[in-house]
Design an enzyme around this catalytic site. Structure first.
Site, short mmCIF file in Angstrom:
data_model
loop_
_atom_site.label_atom_id
_atom_site.label_comp_id
_atom_site.label_asym_id
_atom_site.label_seq_id
_atom_site.Cartn_x
_atom_site.Cartn_y
_atom_site.Cartn_z
N ASP A 37 -0.53 -0.57 2.68
CA ASP A 37 -1.05 -1.21 3.55
C ASP A 37 0.31 -1.91 4.36
O ASP A 37 1.08 -2.43 3.66
CB ASP A 37 -1.75 -2.39 2.83
CG ASP A 37 -2.77 -3.20 3.81
OD1 ASP A 37 -3.86 -3.16 3.69
OD2 ASP A 37 -2.07 -4.02 4.76
N GLN A 101 -14.21 -7.41 6.73
CA GLN A 101 -13.51 -5.77 7.31
C GLN A 101 -12.74 -6.06 8.63
O GLN A 101 -13.51 -6.52 9.39
CB GLN A 101 -14.78 -4.81 7.22
CG GLN A 101 -14.26 -3.54 7.54
CD GLN A 101 -15.24 -2.50 7.61
OE1 GLN A 101 -16.69 -2.71 7.53
NE2 GLN A 101 -14.98 -1.11 7.79
N HIS A 107 -12.51 2.29 3.85
CA HIS A 107 -11.31 2.37 2.95
C HIS A 107 -11.46 1.67 1.68
O HIS A 107 -12.06 0.45 1.60
CB HIS A 107 -10.11 2.11 3.55
CG HIS A 107 -10.24 0.72 4.33
ND1 HIS A 107 -11.08 0.58 5.44
CD2 HIS A 107 -9.79 -0.64 3.91
CE1 HIS A 107 -10.88 -0.70 5.86
NE2 HIS A 107 -10.33 -1.45 4.93
N PHE A 108 -10.90 1.83 0.66
CA PHE A 108 -10.73 1.24 -0.51
C PHE A 108 -9.33 0.69 -0.51
O PHE A 108 -8.26 1.36 -0.25
CB PHE A 108 -10.82 2.22 -1.71
CG PHE A 108 -12.57 2.29 -2.09
CD1 PHE A 108 -13.16 1.33 -2.64
CD2 PHE A 108 -12.69 3.54 -1.84
CE1 PHE A 108 -14.53 1.54 -2.87
CE2 PHE A 108 -14.25 3.67 -1.87
CZ PHE A 108 -14.84 3.12 -2.58
N HIS A 109 -9.06 -0.85 -0.94
CA HIS A 109 -7.70 -1.12 -1.19
C HIS A 109 -7.68 -1.13 -2.68
O HIS A 109 -8.62 -1.53 -3.49
CB HIS A 109 -7.92 -2.92 -0.91
CG HIS A 109 -8.26 -3.29 0.62
ND1 HIS A 109 -7.37 -3.74 1.24
CD2 HIS A 109 -9.40 -3.42 1.12
CE1 HIS A 109 -7.90 -3.89 2.52
NE2 HIS A 109 -8.98 -3.54 2.46
P1 AMP Z 1 -9.99 -4.51 5.86
O1 AMP Z 1 -9.83 -5.86 6.63
O2 AMP Z 1 -10.76 -4.33 4.81
O3 AMP Z 1 -10.80 -3.56 7.03
O4 AMP Z 1 -8.50 -3.83 5.60
C1 AMP Z 1 -7.57 -3.36 6.75
C2 AMP Z 1 -6.36 -3.16 6.10
O5 AMP Z 1 -5.62 -2.49 6.87
C3 AMP Z 1 -5.62 -4.70 6.17
O6 AMP Z 1 -5.47 -4.92 4.84
C4 AMP Z 1 -4.52 -4.37 6.96
O7 AMP Z 1 -3.56 -5.08 6.56
C5 AMP Z 1 -4.44 -2.94 6.96
N1 AMP Z 1 -3.95 -2.29 8.35
C6 AMP Z 1 -4.07 -2.79 9.52
N2 AMP Z 1 -3.18 -1.91 10.26
C7 AMP Z 1 -2.47 -1.18 9.41
C8 AMP Z 1 -1.41 -0.05 9.63
N3 AMP Z 1 -1.39 0.22 10.97
N4 AMP Z 1 -1.09 0.50 8.60
C9 AMP Z 1 -1.60 0.18 7.39
N5 AMP Z 1 -2.36 -0.64 7.06
C10 AMP Z 1 -2.85 -1.61 8.05
#
Ligand code: AMP
Length: 144
Positions: A37, A101, A107-109
């Site tokens: 991330d 989101q 996606h999974f964190h």
């Molecule tokens: P969500 O808010 O659950 O949809 O998670 C999206 C995640 O993507 C967040 O934790 C962001 O920090 C991460 N994110 C956003 N843009 C990028 C990127 N270009 N590369 C890697 N992670 C990203």
């Protein structure tokens, strides 16, 4: 974005899958991609996605692809656990903007939690230093 939404093929993770924008990759197969991330909540915070599922959220994916994604998430989480030795690990997944989101490709964190360290806020932290991300990714990859 509500729970009922069409998949946008230009979302940021679709661009990462196509290689249109860079990512710090941990693991890749024909179906699965895991990468760090870019705005991590802790050291080793990473994401796991299915490359062939045009699913915005948990409800849009078919069972076989969800199974593959879940098994891959466990595999990466094990490598995070073995390489970074956190005190705990959160596996998180958000559906709909109101639930937190921000990227609308399922996606999974995987979020390691360390003794005595507060997590950064979800989707609100600063962009991490690219060299630090690469060093962390190398440690996790070595444990895969
Ligand atoms: P969500 O808010 O659950 O949809 O998670 C999206 C995640 O993507 C967040 O934790 C962001 O920090 C991460 N994110 C956003 N843009 C990028 C990127 N270009 N590369 C890697 N992670 C990203």
């Amino acid at each position: 974005m509500s729970l009922e939404t069409n998949y946008d093929p230009d979302n940021i993770f679709a661009k990462i899958i196509r290689g249109d924008i860079p990512s710090t990759k941990l693991y890749e197969t024909d179906d699965i991609l895991s990468f760090i991330d870019a705005f991590p909540q802790s050291q080793g915070h990473c994401l796991v996605i299915h490359k062939k599922a045009t699913a915005t959220n948990f409800f849009d994916i078919d069972a076989a692809k969800l199974a593959a994604l879940t098994v891959a998430t466990q595999k990466i989480a094990r490598a995070v656990k073995d390489s970074l030795k956190p005190a705990g690990i959160r596996i998180a997944q958000f559906n709909g903007a109101l639930a937190g989101q921000t990227v609308f490709h399922l996606h999974f964190h995987i979020i390691p939690v360390y003794e005595g360290q507060e997590l950064e806020r979800h989707a609100a932290g600063g962009q991490a230093n690219a060299e630090e991300l690469a060093a962390t990714a190398a440690k996790i990859r070595a444990a895969l």
